[in-house]
Design an enzyme around this catalytic site. Structure first.
Site, PDB file in Angstrom:
ATOM      1  N   LYS A   1       2.107  -5.110   4.786  1.00  7.84           N
ATOM      2  CA  LYS A   1       1.222  -4.522   3.777  1.00  7.84           C
ATOM      3  C   LYS A   1       1.581  -5.137   2.430  1.00  7.84           C
ATOM      4  CE  LYS A   1       0.130   0.090   1.905  1.00  7.84           C
ATOM      5  NZ  LYS A   1       0.353   1.550   2.133  1.00  7.84           N
TER       6      LYS A   1
ATOM      7  N   GLY B   1      -8.671  -4.005   0.820  1.00 12.62           N
ATOM      8  CA  GLY B   1      -9.326  -3.076  -0.086  1.00 12.62           C
ATOM      9  C   GLY B   1      -9.010  -3.409  -1.518  1.00 12.62           C
ATOM     10  N   GLY B   2      -9.352  -2.454  -2.406  1.00  9.47           N
ATOM     11  CA  GLY B   2      -9.187  -2.709  -3.827  1.00  9.47           C
ATOM     12  C   GLY B   2      -7.747  -2.866  -4.256  1.00  9.47           C
ATOM     13  N   MET B   3      -6.791  -2.288  -3.508  1.00 14.33           N
ATOM     14  CA  MET B   3      -5.396  -2.297  -3.940  1.00 14.33           C
ATOM     15  C   MET B   3      -4.528  -3.275  -3.165  1.00 14.33           C
ATOM     16  SD  MET B   3      -5.591  -0.059  -6.303  1.00 14.33           S
ATOM     17  CE  MET B   3      -3.921   0.449  -6.678  1.00 14.33           C
TER      18      MET B   3
ATOM     19  N   VAL C   1      -3.549  -5.647   4.516  1.00 13.86           N
ATOM     20  CA  VAL C   1      -2.627  -5.484   5.648  1.00 13.86           C
ATOM     21  C   VAL C   1      -2.843  -6.658   6.591  1.00 13.86           C
ATOM     22  CG1 VAL C   1      -1.871  -4.035   7.556  1.00 13.86           C
ATOM     23  CG2 VAL C   1      -2.697  -2.977   5.451  1.00 13.86           C
TER      24      VAL C   1
ATOM     25  N   GLY D   1      -6.834  -5.582   7.384  1.00 19.08           N
ATOM     26  CA  GLY D   1      -7.277  -4.543   6.465  1.00 19.08           C
ATOM     27  C   GLY D   1      -7.282  -5.062   5.048  1.00 19.08           C
TER      28      GLY D   1
ATOM     29  N   ASP E   1      -0.568  13.890   1.199  1.00 19.50           N
ATOM     30  CA  ASP E   1      -1.885  13.257   1.379  1.00 19.50           C
ATOM     31  C   ASP E   1      -2.200  13.144   2.868  1.00 19.50           C
ATOM     32  OD1 ASP E   1      -4.294  12.164   0.587  1.00 19.50           O
ATOM     33  OD2 ASP E   1      -3.509  10.129   0.454  1.00 19.50           O
TER      34      ASP E   1
END
Length: 700
Positions: free
Chosen positions: A40, A20-22, A25, A18, A141
């Site tokens: 992570k 992404g921008g942040m 994983v 995984g 969330d």
């Protein structure tokens, strides 16, 4: 992190599952215990983010580790370890073999899940929430991407990144600042939206949204923009799930509607109460559950604005801290496949371009939903007016407290400019965009990414004012600067290059527009993949350019392939599939194949009426295309009837003097001429000319 492959001499990174921008994983091996785990990693923040933002993101990551590590329940992801290595925060979790609910819906081609699975998921999540709430933790969330169903049927809640502890774990309200989103619009409770007290019953509301989606295929308020979604949560009663899917059991319908009550007191008392209701409805028997006692409430989450008196009511959450969010069925940039690809919420960012206009509407061709960056996208003028007022107050408070050139002040003024554009006040929007650009250049420099964003939006406002040459030159310069600063293949660079293509098309320079759109399409194919929505949207624009250049055979071939790809990606009734089919029909007509064009236009019109409604603008465009084909086939009586339907609908929706309405009346008059009713045609032409003159509109 990937270069070392070994963290703290213990966790060996094996496969990236995984990104992404942040962060990322990884599937990893715990060398000490000989087991596989998921790691992570929080990537270091870009220098363009300010210090507060970086601090908040890191603190949220630490909070997730502390909160999740304190929870021990079969329905919560197990955290094994947490630490920092060479400046990178990492979190070690159990490696899960399964799919999150968002992915299960996608696997099922966006159709709802089986009823038995839905009820089982509801019962298991209720049990896990009952435990977490007893520990004083509110998730805040909960959404399909944060709920995993493992291969053995176990359901687990993931990602406690913005969970709120009721006691024991100190946090500060500053963690809600600096524009970082707190929740996802499709699944937020009304009290989250208005900035009120958030407790365990807010999670129950979010669970209601999740259950609604997996039971019907769409969230309860599946609207076109974040603003509309949030207003729906706050003000609109949801339709019963059974109205969309009759085979759902009656008890489930009642449970979901109770969860979606607007006020917390109207919802189930707690998650264990919810689980009892589900068990009784499913089996008729009361489950044996331990008493929960008083569920600890999480303290309220205030989000004060600089300079605003504490006693003032909090402004709407969408005006301060919502940066958007994707429903489960619309997740962009999915993580690479792997056994734990859904361990946590998707770390992805998109540069979506939104729905594209129809080729039969050149005047509306540039109304691109994604051409404003960071746009709130209110769908009605009343919403835009509210946004303008609210952001005006925010900008005034921030200017007073932080100064006119502070990044937060500039951001609020930028949102004001967006709202002005939505209200059609393009002169004012342009003036404000220009002022924002001056402040941004002064504060951050001419080639800072935020300054380039301001220049991009200024180019957009210039195009809306009809200053196409100015818009083209500015967009071309911004694209070059972004390529230099961010890279030629960066999504922001491609967004601006797309704007260059649009300006070229409006200027009639279709050969250059075609070349530019093809550049963007090729780059997006490499960057995002052939089936990514942005790639498909750019291919649509390539088709428009081909048609404008008279290359209708090439356009027809492109649209046939695009229809097949859109059908595979979104289904035959997806609005974007229908848009591609509309383009196909238009080009059939351009090739003189009017019988085929009529059949395609009628089929698309019927589908759009079924999916979007009889009065939707896209439906009316298709109905007009039916009339065009009827005229070319000399079926003028039928064409007249259809043109009148379109003109009457536009009169009702847009008003008698709207340019689209008047164009429809011109079509009607032309039909009357063809039918030999010249006197009626002349009268209608005079009526339309008078309306245009009253409104200062040029003749067509």
């Amino acid at each position: 992190m990937a270069e070392t492959r070994l963290i703290q001499s213990r966790y060996r990174l094996l496969d990236l599952i995984g990104r992404g921008g942040m962060g990322e994983v990884w599937r990893a091996r715990d060398e000490s215990l000989g087991r596989q785990v998921a790691v992570k990693c929080l990537k270091p923040m870009s220098p363009q983010h300010d210090e507060d933002f970086n601090r908040i993101v890191r603190e949220r990551f630490r909070r997730e580790a502390r909160v999740a590590a304190a929870l021990q329940h079969r329905g919560v992801t197990v955290v094994h370890d947490f630490g920092e290595y060479e400046g990178v925060l990492y979190l070690v979790m159990e490696l899960l073999d399964g799919r999150n609910l968002s992915q299960l819906l996608a696997d099922n081609e966006q159709h709802p899940l089986p009823v038995d699975d839905i009820v089982d998921i509801a019962e298991q999540v209720a049990d896990a929430l009952g435990y977490t709430h007893q520990q004083g933790i509110v998730h805040r969330d909960l959404k399909p991407a944060n709920i995993m169903r493992l291969s053995d049927g176990t359901v687990k809640i993931c990602d406690f990144g913005i969970a709120r502890p009721g006691h024991g774990i100190p946090v500060t309200s500053r963690l809600t600042g600096v524009g970082v989103a707190m929740g996802t619009p499709h699944y937020m409770s009304p009290e989250q939206i208005i900035g009120g007290q958030v407790d365990h019953r807010s999670d129950l509301y979010s669970l209601g949204c999740v259950l609604y989606e997996i039971a019907t295929g769409a969230p309860p308020f599946d609207l076109e923009d974040s603003w509309g979604i949030l207003v729906g949560h706050r003000d609109t009663q949801p339709e019963p799930p059974r109205s969309h899917r009759a085979e759902l059991p009656g008890f489930f319908d009642r449970v979901v509607l109770d969860l979606l009550a607007k006020t917390p007191d109207e919802r189930p008392a707690d998650a264990h109460d919810l689980r009892r209701r589900i068990a009784v409805g499913r089996t008729g028997e009361h489950p044996s559950l331990e008493p929960t006692g008083q569920v600890p409430l999480a303290p309220p989450v205030p989000v004060p604005l600089p300079g605003r008196p504490p006693a003032a009511p909090p402004p709407p959450a969408w005006a301060r801290r919502i940066t958007g969010g994707l429903k489960a069925t619309g997740t962009a940039n999915p993580a690479p496949a792997g056994p734990s690809e859904a361990l946590t919420r998707a770390w992805t960012t998109g540069s979506g371009t939104g729905p594209r206009p129809d080729p039969a509407q050149p005047a509306a061709h540039g109304t691109l939903a994604g051409r404003y960056e960071l746009e709130t996208k209110p769908s009605r003028k009343a919403r835009a007016q509210d946004a303008l007022s609210e952001f005006g107050r925010i900008a005034e408070a921030r200017e007073r407290t932080l100064g006119p050139d502070h990044t937060q002040t500039v951001a609020a003024r930028q949102q004001m400019a967006y709202a002005l554009g939505r209200l059609g006040r393009h002169d004012e929007a342009h003036e404000l965009h220009a002022a924002v650009l001056v402040s941004s250049e002064r504060a951050m420099g001419p080639e800072h990414p935020d300054t380039l964003r301001c220049r991009h939006n200024l180019a957009f406002s210039l195009s809306r004012l009809g200053r196409l040459e100015d818009s083209y030159r500015m967009a071309r310069d911004v694209a070059a600067a972004r390529a230099r600063v961010l890279g030629a293949g960066h999504p922001d660079t491609l967004v601006t290059l797309y704007e260059v293509g649009y300006a070229l098309g409006r200027l009639g320079r279709w050969t250059e527009a075609l070349h530019t759109y093809r550049q963007v399409a090729d780059a997006r194919t490499r960057l995002l993949g052939a089936d990514h929505p942005d790639t498909l949207a750019t291919r649509y624009e390539v088709g428009i350019s081909l048609g404008r250049l008279g290359r209708s055979a090439d356009a027809l071939e492109l649209y046939r392939a695009l229809v097949a790809d859109r059908t595979r990606a979104g289904g035959p009734d997806d609005p974007e599939t229908l848009r591609a089919r509309h383009g196909l029909g238009v080009n059939l007509g351009r090739l003189g194949r009017w019988d085929e064009a009529l059949a395609e236009a009628q089929a698309v019109c019927a589908a759009r009426e079924r999916v979007l409604g009889a009065d939707h603008p896209d439906t009316l465009v298709s109905r007009r295309e039916v009339a065009v084909a009827l005229g070319w086939l000399s079926r003028w009586t039928e064409a007249l009837h259809t043109y009148r339907q379109v003109a009457d609908a536009r009169t009702r929706l847009l008003g008698p003097g709207h340019p689209d309405t008047l164009a429809g009346r011109d079509d009607e008059a032309h039909c009357l001429e063809q039918l030999g009713r010249a006197h009626e045609a002349a009268g209608l032409y005079r009526e339309v000319a008078a309306l245009r003159q009253q409104r200062g509109q040029p003749p067509p």
